[in-house]
Design a protein around this motif. Sequence first.
Motif, PDB file in Angstrom:
ATOM      1  N   THR A 144       4.719 -29.515  28.786  1.00  0.00           N
ATOM      2  CA  THR A 144       4.813 -28.551  29.889  1.00  0.00           C
ATOM      3  C   THR A 144       3.680 -28.740  30.888  1.00  0.00           C
ATOM      4  O   THR A 144       3.889 -28.709  32.115  1.00  0.00           O
ATOM      5  CB  THR A 144       4.789 -27.111  29.338  1.00  0.00           C
ATOM      6  OG1 THR A 144       5.946 -26.889  28.532  1.00  0.00           O
ATOM      7  CG2 THR A 144       4.749 -26.094  30.473  1.00  0.00           C
ATOM      8  N   SER A 145       2.465 -28.939  30.368  1.00  0.00           N
ATOM      9  CA  SER A 145       1.321 -29.120  31.269  1.00  0.00           C
ATOM     10  C   SER A 145       1.486 -30.364  32.130  1.00  0.00           C
ATOM     11  O   SER A 145       1.057 -30.385  33.289  1.00  0.00           O
ATOM     12  CB  SER A 145       0.023 -29.198  30.461  1.00  0.00           C
ATOM     13  OG  SER A 145      -0.064 -30.405  29.719  1.00  0.00           O
ATOM     14  N   GLU A 191       4.386 -29.665  34.819  1.00  0.00           N
ATOM     15  CA  GLU A 191       3.942 -28.756  35.877  1.00  0.00           C
ATOM     16  C   GLU A 191       2.950 -29.410  36.834  1.00  0.00           C
ATOM     17  O   GLU A 191       2.732 -28.906  37.938  1.00  0.00           O
ATOM     18  CB  GLU A 191       3.343 -27.499  35.254  1.00  0.00           C
ATOM     19  CG  GLU A 191       4.393 -26.628  34.562  1.00  0.00           C
ATOM     20  CD  GLU A 191       3.805 -25.380  33.932  1.00  0.00           C
ATOM     21  OE1 GLU A 191       2.563 -25.351  33.735  1.00  0.00           O
ATOM     22  OE2 GLU A 191       4.574 -24.456  33.621  1.00  0.00           O
ATOM     23  N   LEU A 201      11.462 -24.998  31.596  1.00  0.00           N
ATOM     24  CA  LEU A 201      10.876 -25.863  32.618  1.00  0.00           C
ATOM     25  C   LEU A 201      11.846 -26.150  33.761  1.00  0.00           C
ATOM     26  O   LEU A 201      11.441 -26.605  34.823  1.00  0.00           O
ATOM     27  CB  LEU A 201      10.431 -27.191  31.990  1.00  0.00           C
ATOM     28  CG  LEU A 201       9.266 -27.115  31.003  1.00  0.00           C
ATOM     29  CD1 LEU A 201       9.034 -28.481  30.358  1.00  0.00           C
ATOM     30  CD2 LEU A 201       8.013 -26.633  31.689  1.00  0.00           C
TER      31      LEU A 201
END
Length: 315
Positions: free
Chosen positions: A89-90, A93, A124
């Motif tokens: 996810t990091s 993003e 996401l």
Amino acid sequence: MSSTTPDVPVLLLKTKSIPADGYQEIFAGWNNYLPTFLPVLEHRFREDALTWLKDVTSGGGFGFNETVEAPDRYGGIIFTSQRAVEAFTSIVESLDPRTRNELLPEAFPLYVVGPATARGLRSLGLKCQIIGEETGNGAALSAFMLDHYNRLPTSQTVRQDRKLPLLFLVGEVRRDIIPKSLQSPDLSQEARIGVHEVVIYETCEMASFHIDFARALEENIASEAMEQWVVVFSPQGCKAMLNCLGWLDETGRYRSEVPEASPLTTFIATIGPTTRDYLVSEFGFEPHVSAEKPSPEGIYAAIENYRNTNSETQL
């Protein structure tokens, strides 16, 4: 239960998943439960692995554009933990939203072991196919991937006459069921799937857990609730939990007769048989319920069933 009844505290001995947590959603939305997360383990992402993953993603390692010279290419990604989802996810993003669908195209498979990992990835908003959530464990997911990945067009799975491996984002402590299953010598050479494991996070026991758990108990007693539930997800933290509850004797075993220190009755639920068996063998304590399925829905159903059929039960 009437609307004036105090909320039933549910202490979830886990880190709250990001960006979404199924336990928060199911317990905060039903029957006056009040969920609280108490992390037992501390997870630290490895910066070198995150940098590598970002380089692979932004460099076209997951895309199908043959004109892009990517040093590392993969035909899919395997997720079996929430921490791996958070690491991914990091990275997602941090990407330019205008290039995400090209770098992570619709046909690119993200393999997941259960609904929690699937839910985190779906939040996401990627177009990638997120599949495998019905499998529930590593062995079943491996069988699913052997069938699914080997049926995909070679335009997706082969580059320069080489079958692309799958990327497996893991913690430093993990089982080897998936790599062994996908590369089993019992499979034909054509059916085997390469697996590249990357340790994306490390795990250690949370030093403050004992203090955090004791504080939560005090708050629940002060809330005037008549009962509380503690949901245990792994053997880690079990001894500290039982100690805080005053349920262990001087030998470290469960007291069969626990003195009542407050009107608050505590019930224990486990995510599955491994943690339940650990409590029984290590401490002689049989938890009140164990989920039939290791999921938010499984835990919720087990607790609801127990409360509906044992409304007068006390420890």
